[in-house]
Design a protein around this motif. Structure first.
Motif, PDB file in Angstrom:
ATOM      1  N   ILE A 155      -4.585  38.990  -1.637  1.00 14.87           N
ATOM      2  CA  ILE A 155      -3.731  40.481  -1.148  1.00 14.87           C
ATOM      3  C   ILE A 155      -2.537  40.275  -0.498  1.00 14.87           C
ATOM      4  O   ILE A 155      -1.475  41.011  -0.395  1.00 14.87           O
ATOM      5  CB  ILE A 155      -5.020  40.913  -0.238  1.00 14.87           C
ATOM      6  CG1 ILE A 155      -6.005  41.478  -1.232  1.00 14.87           C
ATOM      7  CG2 ILE A 155      -4.303  42.296   0.407  1.00 14.87           C
ATOM      8  CD1 ILE A 155      -7.472  42.067  -0.269  1.00 14.87           C
ATOM      9  N   LYS A 156      -2.462  39.091   0.066  1.00 16.01           N
ATOM     10  CA  LYS A 156      -1.258  38.787   0.957  1.00 16.01           C
ATOM     11  C   LYS A 156      -0.012  38.653  -0.151  1.00 16.01           C
ATOM     12  O   LYS A 156       1.016  39.363  -0.072  1.00 16.01           O
ATOM     13  CB  LYS A 156      -1.252  37.494   1.754  1.00 16.01           C
ATOM     14  CG  LYS A 156       0.076  37.179   2.562  1.00 16.01           C
ATOM     15  CD  LYS A 156      -0.207  36.178   3.511  1.00 16.01           C
ATOM     16  CE  LYS A 156       1.044  35.868   3.972  1.00 16.01           C
ATOM     17  NZ  LYS A 156       0.863  34.741   5.084  1.00 16.01           N
ATOM     18  N   GLN A 157      -0.288  37.835  -1.061  1.00 17.60           N
ATOM     19  CA  GLN A 157       0.733  37.613  -2.090  1.00 17.60           C
ATOM     20  C   GLN A 157       0.863  39.274  -3.014  1.00 17.60           C
ATOM     21  O   GLN A 157       2.021  39.661  -3.261  1.00 17.60           O
ATOM     22  CB  GLN A 157       0.129  36.739  -3.015  1.00 17.60           C
ATOM     23  CG  GLN A 157       0.995  36.286  -4.502  1.00 17.60           C
ATOM     24  CD  GLN A 157       2.327  35.580  -3.865  1.00 17.60           C
ATOM     25  OE1 GLN A 157       2.435  34.833  -2.951  1.00 17.60           O
ATOM     26  NE2 GLN A 157       3.473  36.210  -4.564  1.00 17.60           N
ATOM     27  N   MET A 158      -0.151  39.937  -3.257  1.00 18.73           N
ATOM     28  CA  MET A 158      -0.049  41.225  -3.841  1.00 18.73           C
ATOM     29  C   MET A 158       0.811  42.341  -2.958  1.00 18.73           C
ATOM     30  O   MET A 158       1.552  42.827  -3.680  1.00 18.73           O
ATOM     31  CB  MET A 158      -1.504  41.802  -4.176  1.00 18.73           C
ATOM     32  CG  MET A 158      -1.380  43.297  -4.817  1.00 18.73           C
ATOM     33  SD  MET A 158      -2.977  43.956  -4.936  1.00 18.73           S
ATOM     34  CE  MET A 158      -2.952  44.588  -3.131  1.00 18.73           C
ATOM     35  N   GLU A 204      10.651  41.093   2.185  1.00 20.95           N
ATOM     36  CA  GLU A 204       9.850  41.222   1.100  1.00 20.95           C
ATOM     37  C   GLU A 204      10.218  40.264   0.046  1.00 20.95           C
ATOM     38  O   GLU A 204      10.050  40.436  -0.941  1.00 20.95           O
ATOM     39  CB  GLU A 204       9.893  42.586   0.483  1.00 20.95           C
ATOM     40  CG  GLU A 204       9.651  43.621   1.785  1.00 20.95           C
ATOM     41  CD  GLU A 204       8.431  43.493   2.350  1.00 20.95           C
ATOM     42  OE1 GLU A 204       7.446  43.027   1.728  1.00 20.95           O
ATOM     43  OE2 GLU A 204       8.540  43.784   3.550  1.00 20.95           O
ATOM     44  N   GLY A 205      11.122  39.112   0.388  1.00 14.94           N
ATOM     45  CA  GLY A 205      11.412  38.432  -0.750  1.00 14.94           C
ATOM     46  C   GLY A 205      12.759  38.803  -1.321  1.00 14.94           C
ATOM     47  O   GLY A 205      13.609  39.679  -0.731  1.00 14.94           O
ATOM     48  N   GLN A 228       9.343  25.659   6.443  1.00 15.55           N
ATOM     49  CA  GLN A 228       8.017  25.700   5.941  1.00 15.55           C
ATOM     50  C   GLN A 228       7.165  26.762   6.536  1.00 15.55           C
ATOM     51  O   GLN A 228       6.430  27.369   6.104  1.00 15.55           O
ATOM     52  CB  GLN A 228       7.373  24.470   6.320  1.00 15.55           C
ATOM     53  CG  GLN A 228       7.916  23.273   5.328  1.00 15.55           C
ATOM     54  CD  GLN A 228       7.631  21.748   5.974  1.00 15.55           C
ATOM     55  OE1 GLN A 228       6.621  21.699   6.891  1.00 15.55           O
ATOM     56  NE2 GLN A 228       7.866  20.986   5.188  1.00 15.55           N
ATOM     57  N   ILE A 229       7.391  26.963   7.850  1.00 15.85           N
ATOM     58  CA  ILE A 229       6.474  27.881   8.575  1.00 15.85           C
ATOM     59  C   ILE A 229       6.836  29.258   8.082  1.00 15.85           C
ATOM     60  O   ILE A 229       6.031  30.065   7.959  1.00 15.85           O
ATOM     61  CB  ILE A 229       6.864  27.902  10.213  1.00 15.85           C
ATOM     62  CG1 ILE A 229       6.107  26.435  10.746  1.00 15.85           C
ATOM     63  CG2 ILE A 229       5.902  28.915  11.059  1.00 15.85           C
ATOM     64  CD1 ILE A 229       6.674  26.247  12.229  1.00 15.85           C
ATOM     65  N   LEU A 230       8.026  29.642   7.973  1.00 11.51           N
ATOM     66  CA  LEU A 230       8.333  30.865   7.329  1.00 11.51           C
ATOM     67  C   LEU A 230       7.744  31.239   5.969  1.00 11.51           C
ATOM     68  O   LEU A 230       7.113  32.235   5.875  1.00 11.51           O
ATOM     69  CB  LEU A 230       9.899  31.014   7.203  1.00 11.51           C
ATOM     70  CG  LEU A 230      10.398  32.468   6.999  1.00 11.51           C
ATOM     71  CD1 LEU A 230      10.496  33.246   8.048  1.00 11.51           C
ATOM     72  CD2 LEU A 230      12.048  32.406   6.589  1.00 11.51           C
ATOM     73  N   ALA A 231       7.910  30.336   5.167  1.00  8.69           N
ATOM     74  CA  ALA A 231       7.176  30.534   3.877  1.00  8.69           C
ATOM     75  C   ALA A 231       5.767  30.761   3.980  1.00  8.69           C
ATOM     76  O   ALA A 231       4.940  31.569   3.460  1.00  8.69           O
ATOM     77  CB  ALA A 231       7.401  29.356   2.899  1.00  8.69           C
ATOM     78  N   LEU A 275       5.899  34.297   3.246  1.00 10.20           N
ATOM     79  CA  LEU A 275       5.982  33.978   1.894  1.00 10.20           C
ATOM     80  C   LEU A 275       7.537  33.939   1.515  1.00 10.20           C
ATOM     81  O   LEU A 275       7.840  33.967   0.036  1.00 10.20           O
ATOM     82  CB  LEU A 275       5.162  35.092   0.878  1.00 10.20           C
ATOM     83  CG  LEU A 275       3.880  35.027   1.166  1.00 10.20           C
ATOM     84  CD1 LEU A 275       2.922  36.150   0.306  1.00 10.20           C
ATOM     85  CD2 LEU A 275       3.064  33.731   0.893  1.00 10.20           C
ATOM     86  N   LEU A 276       8.322  34.303   2.485  1.00 16.00           N
ATOM     87  CA  LEU A 276       9.904  34.142   2.157  1.00 16.00           C
ATOM     88  C   LEU A 276      10.312  32.947   2.157  1.00 16.00           C
ATOM     89  O   LEU A 276      10.053  31.973   3.133  1.00 16.00           O
ATOM     90  CB  LEU A 276      10.551  34.969   3.125  1.00 16.00           C
ATOM     91  CG  LEU A 276      12.220  34.929   2.961  1.00 16.00           C
ATOM     92  CD1 LEU A 276      12.543  35.402   1.561  1.00 16.00           C
ATOM     93  CD2 LEU A 276      12.620  35.568   4.204  1.00 16.00           C
TER      94      LEU A 276
END
Ligand SMILES: [Zn+2]
Length: 435
Positions: A38-41, A88-89, A143-146, A150-151
């Motif tokens: 869901i996070k990815q979605m 949002e990327g 790494q933490i940000l990603a 997810l960015l």
């Protein structure tokens, strides 16, 4: 109803319908799987919404032409794709594109309107990436940000964001300095009727390791106090500032940040600091009316070395320290100085004799050690506020293994950290583009 509320409602209504219409089984192996999916979605959905919303801001029917900064005519070409790095990327969106017939410069009115720098991080990304970058190494922050948003950003982008936040502090301080040095502004401030009742200030120095060696950074703080339920004092609204400057230049920053707090107008201005000469010189220069207090813990620090040299057994040593601390607490500086004098070793050079150093210290600072009076007035007599800040502003981040700071980089990171610890992070204004 505003757009985003409308969209939320519409999507919420659609979810049960879509679930009902789904022909397969909505299976999942675990709650974790559902959360991650869901996070990815929502991340991808967010990206799509942002793209649409951005494009909806663009002129529906682009004009044939618009006036270029050079005065020439910029003609409409077509809608052209751009990219901006957001929470949002990376969002790819299309917007109207014009080219000037005179100077050939390209124009994107939408980017101008929303202060988008094509291909660059958005303001929100700069704030969040910068916030991580001032806490930990840039690689770790990336790494933490990603992981959390997810960015994906390179360590170098994190670094850029962190330094930009520091640069914003520099700009703000520059404005404060200019503002605080103008006589008009000083006169105007004197006319303001509401004056701070009791304001505290402090300063301290700390060592930081730069590429070219160890350098002393200086930090300062302003705060007010309130009483806890148990009657003890706590510091409120602490504002920190920091720089890598000699005392005579740091002095300007002390004045500028103090001006913002109306320090010179305070009914009671109290400085609590250690005994360093440069600190009291700055205080006397800018705030001659201030009450100067040597921080209680620093005042006591000179006693142990004297006792250790004078007494071989711990019990005697501790008894002596307790007795002298008591004189100090009661403001009997004569007794403190006498007690230390008894242990002066005349055959030692004064810099090698802790007792001689203590005598000098208490003699030079005796006006700043009237503790009974400070207690009677309920003053805060510890400078723990600023000392813990020095550690947080400087040492922790600047000391991370492998980080060897240039003086510029280290200074900007320290400034950004001071702003964050002061609760000023979101107030830092983007740099003005003087393009
Ligand atoms: Zn032009």
């Amino acid at each position: 109803m505003d757009f985003i509320t409308y969209l939320k409602e519409a999507l919420k209504n659609e979810v049960p319908k879509a679930m009902a219409a789904y022909r397969g089984e909505a299976t999942a192996a675990s709650l974790s799987e559902m959360e991650v999916e869901i996070k990815q979605m929502t991340h991808e959905l967010g990206n799509e919404v942002l793209k649409q919303w951005l494009e909806a801001q663009d002129e529906k029917y682009p004009a044939d032409d618009r006036v270029c900064d050079c005065g020439g005519r910029a003609g409409y070409v077509r809608r052209k794709e751009g990219m901006t790095i957001t929470l949002e990327g990376r969002v790819y969106y299309r917007r109207a594109y014009y080219v000037c017939e005179e100077c050939r410069a390209g124009h994107y009115p939408l980017d101008q309107q929303l202060a988008i720098e094509a291909g660059e991080m958005s303001q929100e990304v700069i704030k969040q990436a910068g916030l991580l970058g001032i806490q930990d190494a840039f690689g770790t922050s990336s790494q933490i940000l990603a992981e959390l948003t997810l960015l994906e950003l390179s360590p170098n982008s994190i670094r850029k964001a962190s330094l930009e936040m520091g640069e914003r502090v520099v700009q703000k301080e520059k404005q404060l300095k200019e503002h605080s040095q103008q006589l008009d502004n000083q006169l105007e401030q004197r006319r303001i009727e509401e004056k701070p009742a009791r304001l505290y200030g402090s300063m301290d120095g700390f060592m930081a390791h730069f590429r070219d060696g160890w350098r002393e950074m200086k930090a300062g703080a302003w705060w007010t106090t309130s009483q806890r339920k148990d009657g003890t004092l706590k510091a409120d609204g602490v504002q920190y500032y920091v720089d890598l400057l000699p005392a005579e230049d740091f002095s300007e920053l002390v004045w500028a940040t103090g001006f913002e707090k109306q320090a010179a107008q305070a009914q009671e201005l109290i400085f609590v600091a250690d005994g360093a000469r440069w600190i009291w010189d700055i205080v006397s220069q800018h705030f001659p009316q201030a009450i100067q207090i040597v921080d209680w813990y620093h005042a006591c620090q000179y006693l142990s070395p004297v006792a250790q040299l004078a007494y071989s057994d711990v019990a005697h040593s501790e008894k002596w320290i307790e007795a002298v601390k008591n004189y100090l607490w009661e403001g009997d500086l004569d007794a403190v100085i006498d007690a230390c004098s008894e242990h002066v070793r005349s055959h030692l050079k004064s810099e090698d004799d802790p007792a001689q150093q203590a005598v000098t210290y208490y003699t030079n600072n005796r006006q700043r050690m009237d503790y009974p009076t400070y207690r009677a007035r309920d003053y805060m007599i510890g400078s723990g506020t600023i000392e813990s800040a020095c550690k947080q502003i400087g040492l922790e981040r600047l000391k991370i293994a492998g980080a060897r700071w240039s003086t510029l980089g280290g200074r900007l990171i320290a400034k950004a950290r001071a702003a964050f610890l002061s609760g000023q992070w979101h107030q830092l204004q983007p740099l003005l583009n003087i393009a």
